[in-house]
Design an enzyme around this catalytic site. Structure first.
Site, mmCIF file in Angstrom:
data_model
loop_
_atom_site.group_PDB
_atom_site.id
_atom_site.type_symbol
_atom_site.label_atom_id
_atom_site.label_comp_id
_atom_site.label_asym_id
_atom_site.label_seq_id
_atom_site.Cartn_x
_atom_site.Cartn_y
_atom_site.Cartn_z
ATOM 1 N N GLU A 25 0.921 -1.151 -0.012
ATOM 2 C CA GLU A 25 0.075 -0.064 0.042
ATOM 3 C C GLU A 25 0.697 1.250 0.148
ATOM 4 O O GLU A 25 0.539 2.159 -0.784
ATOM 5 C CB GLU A 25 -0.840 -0.071 1.211
ATOM 6 C CG GLU A 25 -2.183 -0.888 1.058
ATOM 7 C CD GLU A 25 -1.896 -2.461 1.404
ATOM 8 O OE1 GLU A 25 -0.643 -2.739 1.617
ATOM 9 O OE2 GLU A 25 -2.941 -3.125 1.194
ATOM 10 N N HIS A 84 -10.741 -3.627 10.871
ATOM 11 C CA HIS A 84 -11.307 -3.651 9.668
ATOM 12 C C HIS A 84 -12.557 -2.821 9.535
ATOM 13 O O HIS A 84 -13.641 -2.909 8.646
ATOM 14 C CB HIS A 84 -11.678 -5.234 9.023
ATOM 15 C CG HIS A 84 -10.874 -6.016 8.372
ATOM 16 N ND1 HIS A 84 -9.542 -6.357 9.028
ATOM 17 C CD2 HIS A 84 -10.690 -6.533 7.366
ATOM 18 C CE1 HIS A 84 -8.962 -7.047 8.362
ATOM 19 N NE2 HIS A 84 -9.640 -7.170 7.217
#
Ligand SMILES: Cc1ncc(C[n+]2csc(CCOP(=O)(O)OP(=O)(O)O)c2C)c(N)n1
Ligand SMILES: [Mg+2]
Lengths: 327, 351
Positions: free
Chosen positions: B60, B129
């Site tokens: 990322e 999450h």
């Protein structure tokens, strides 16, 4: 390379293989009931690596892992009932229901935590090893990671430091060819051997068939012996294959990211069935022993699920605890 | 106008952007996989080719910096993260490079980069999450931050984000993906920095964003049935923020309730209360209030999330308290037909 394991060890390996398989399949079977309300990443097809860890590492060695950690937790000796309860979100879960399938812990077994951010525990495992080195123990820190995690920058930074400081870290990389639905070919250059990358950074490395539990055992036994003798970091790349979908209980060869033929080829090299057949052929076990083993495992797993299902949910107020240590 | 889901509206926006401007590229984990990032990127690679629409390594931070470089070169990259939590690995590139470049080089070159981040909730998404960190991004000068609540805005704001010359953090909530709404056809943009009034009333100003807007709609319509007309403002943009619309509304209503999908401390809701206290102190007839997520991570067990997120009945209770008017919110709570940890019956896990 270490010779193959003796009869006792090879039987233990079969037990761990079968137990992990049974647990994962039971989770898959029951998941659609809707009572395990968290994402689950199952290791069906990849049991050999964790099974080898079960007979190779000591209880006082430490391990960390990622999102697909059930097998690793069990291989390291984590409490089965507490894991199932955690997946069911129960108060008796290993993380008290706060973490779920992706956040497992059993410190008594040396399983120091698995987390859901890819690569997130790699430096943590190195940090554990730093502690070991400074206190002069002969423990090993085992870091489970996938082929996807080696794409994260933190892997390189962590490995570099572990090599620099000669830390007792065992990197156990399960290369299952995919990161979610993305094959290696879309993520890493063709022809790369992941272990070579680790070797270039200075780790000692070995690669092998991650579906052959005796081969994994052999590579790991050598690495662990060297680590305890002060070799510095080892990186094992073990080729294996996940049978079920990336996340969830179903098969997904039909959705188009991999072929049924590829799946079947790997399934033919089922780590559990192959090892069992080999032991029967060697006369180390017979059909009656297999039946007994299966029955024992069935009983243990059924009991763990029954206990988890019967366990209470945490009190609602528990959602607002544990934020800080101390008063 | 077409009826599209929020996810299909995003797909439509990406398709239009890729069609009208060859500089647009679209990448991120899973962009071309069979699930197509919850359908939002489905079919794009087939239509525009693997040079412009592509998957990426699990990297990322680098892939964000690469987006910055590509943007500097003249492309208009759209980077997608299946969870905001994964994008946290790229904070360095977002904050130190993307947000600063135009400023620290004396305005020489802009960074037209759009970063989509999807925020999870429920079904055991758990501590890593499910984070809603709009306040973090809004805190960084140089970033723009948008948070659509409807399918139409998802499309219009995404198009504006892509064609804005600055880095834009596009925060989309997983629970909105299946919601349907009216979506204008073609290249129709919703301007950044403009909120939208979804209900008009004089009793109280309610400010919301993303899923909180959906929750507020239930509450506001219920309140209307009980004779309370609330002004409901959907922010759409978190930065820049539409202060004018909020301040004008509070001037009329004298009361302010701000809803937030993130944790209370340091929240966007707090910033709005502070800003209105400064701008419109004399307009306020009651202490403003915030309803946000508690200052704890979201736990995984469904038993631990029942009261975690702000619910419509809580909004009603807060309004009733602020107006000092008894309203029983129980019938509203009773209308909910699906378990609290899923957005609707369609969601059966796992992600
Ligand atoms: C930083 C980050 N990016 C993306 C994800 C989404 N994600 C979850 S599991 C996974 C696959 C990782 O692949 P690998 O390391 O090979 O493990 P495997 O799933 O194959 O066991 C990804 C990309 C994540 N959890 N964290
Ligand atoms: Mg993998």
């Amino acid at each position: 390379m270490s010779a193959r394991p003796d009869a006792g060890v090879s039987r233990d390996l079969l037990y761990h293989l079968k137990r992990i398989r049974r647990v994962e399949l039971e989770i898959a079977r029951r998941y659609p009931e809707g009572a395990m309300r968290c994402p689950v990443h199952l290791s069906v097809g990849q049991e050999a690596v964790a099974a080898a860890v079960a007979v190779t590492l000591r209880r006082e060695d430490l391990a960390v892992s990622g999102h697909r950690a059930h097998a690793h937790y069990l291989g390291k000796g984590g409490d089965l009932t507490a894991m199932i309860a955690e997946i069911y979100g129960k108060a008796t879960g290993c993380s008290g229901g706060k973490g779920g399938s992706m956040h497992l812990i059993d410190e008594a077994a040396g399983f120091m935590g698995s987390t859901a951010i890819v690569g997130g525990t790699i430096p943590v495992g190195v940090g554990l090893a730093l502690g070991m080195k400074q206190t002069g123990t002969d423990q090993i820190s085992c870091i489970f990671l996938g082929d996807g995690a080696i794409e994260a920058g933190v892997f390189y930074e962590s490995l570099n430091f572990a090599v620099l400081k000669r830390l007792p870290v065992l990197f156990v990389c399960e290369n299952n060819l995919y990161s979610v639905y993305t094959p290696l070919a879309k993520r890493q250059p063709a022809g790369r051997c992941i272990a070579d990358v680790a070797a270039a950074i200075g780790a000692r490395t070995a690669s092998g068939d991650g579906n052959d539990v005796e081969q994994v055992w052999s590579l790991m036994t050598d690495a662990v012996a060297a680590l305890r003798a002060g070799s510095g970091p080892w990186f094992l790349e073990l080729a294996t294959y996940r049978w079920l979908e990336h996340c969830g209980p179903f098969y997904d060869n039909d959705i188009g990211y991999r072929s049924e033929a590829e799946f079947r080829a790997w399934q033919a090299r089922d780590p559990v069935a192959c090892h069992q057949a080999r032991l029967i052929e060697r006369g180390v076990i017979d059909a009656a022993m297999v039946a007994r083993l299966d029955a024992d495992i069935d009983g243990e797993v059924a009991q763990a699920f029954a206990a988890a299902e019967a366990a209470p949910f945490p009190e609602p107020g528990a959602a607002f605890t544990d934020l800080y240590a101390g008063p | 106008m077409a009826q599209l889901t929020f996810a299909a509206a995003i797909n439509d926006a990406l398709r239009i952007a890729l069609t009208i401007d060859p500089r647009v590229i679209c990448y991120g984990l899973g962009t071309d996989d069979p699930k197509g990032v919850f359908g939002t990127t489905a079919g794009l690679q087939a239509q525009f080719g693997a040079e412009r629409v592509f998957d990426m390594p699990t990297a990322e931070n680098a892939m964000t910096g690469i987006g910055v470089g590509a943007a500097l070169y003249g492309l208009r990259p759209v980077l997608t993260h299946q969870r905001l939590d994964f994008a946290l690995l790229s904070l360095d590139q977002i904050v130190n490079n993307a947000a600063k470049w135009h400023f620290m080089f004396g305005g020489r070159r802009a960074v037209p980069l759009t970063i989509r981040m999807i925020m999870g909730r429920g079904w055991g998404q758990g501590p890593t999450h499910s984070q809603n960190l709009q306040a973090w991004f809004a805190h960084i000068p140089g970033l723009k931050v948008v948070m659509p609540a409807t399918a139409g805005d998802a499309k219009g704001l995404l198009l504006s984000a892509i064609f804005d010359d600055n880095p834009v953090i596009f925060l989309e909530h997983r629970w909105l993906h299946n919601l349907k709404g009216e979506v204008a056809e073609g290249d129709v943009r919703v301007p950044l920095g403009r909120a939208q009034r979804l209900r008009r009333g004089d009793a109280i100003t309610i400010v919301a964003m993303s899923t909180m807007t959906a929750e507020a709609l239930h509450a506001v319509d219920f309140l209307a049935d009980h004779g309370v007309a609330a002004d409901l403002i959907d922010l759409r943009s978190i930065r820049p923020l539409d202060w004018d619309m909020i301040a004008a509304s509070v001037k009329r209503t004298g009361r302010l309730l701000v809803l937030d999908t993130g944790s209370l401390t340091g929240s966007v809701a707090g910033e709005i209360v502070a800003g209105i206290a400064e701008r419109g102190w004399n307009d306020l007839q009651a202490a403003p209030r915030r309803l946000a997520v508690p200052d704890f991570p979201e736990a995984t067990s469904p038993a631990l999330t029942r009261t975690y997120h702000v619910r419509a009945e809580q909004i009603v209770d807060a309004v009733a308290a602020m107006l000092q008017r008894p309203i029983d919110s129980a019938p509203l709570a009773a209308r909910r037909t699906h378990p609290h940890d899923v957005p609707g019956a369609w969601f059966t896990g796992p992600f």
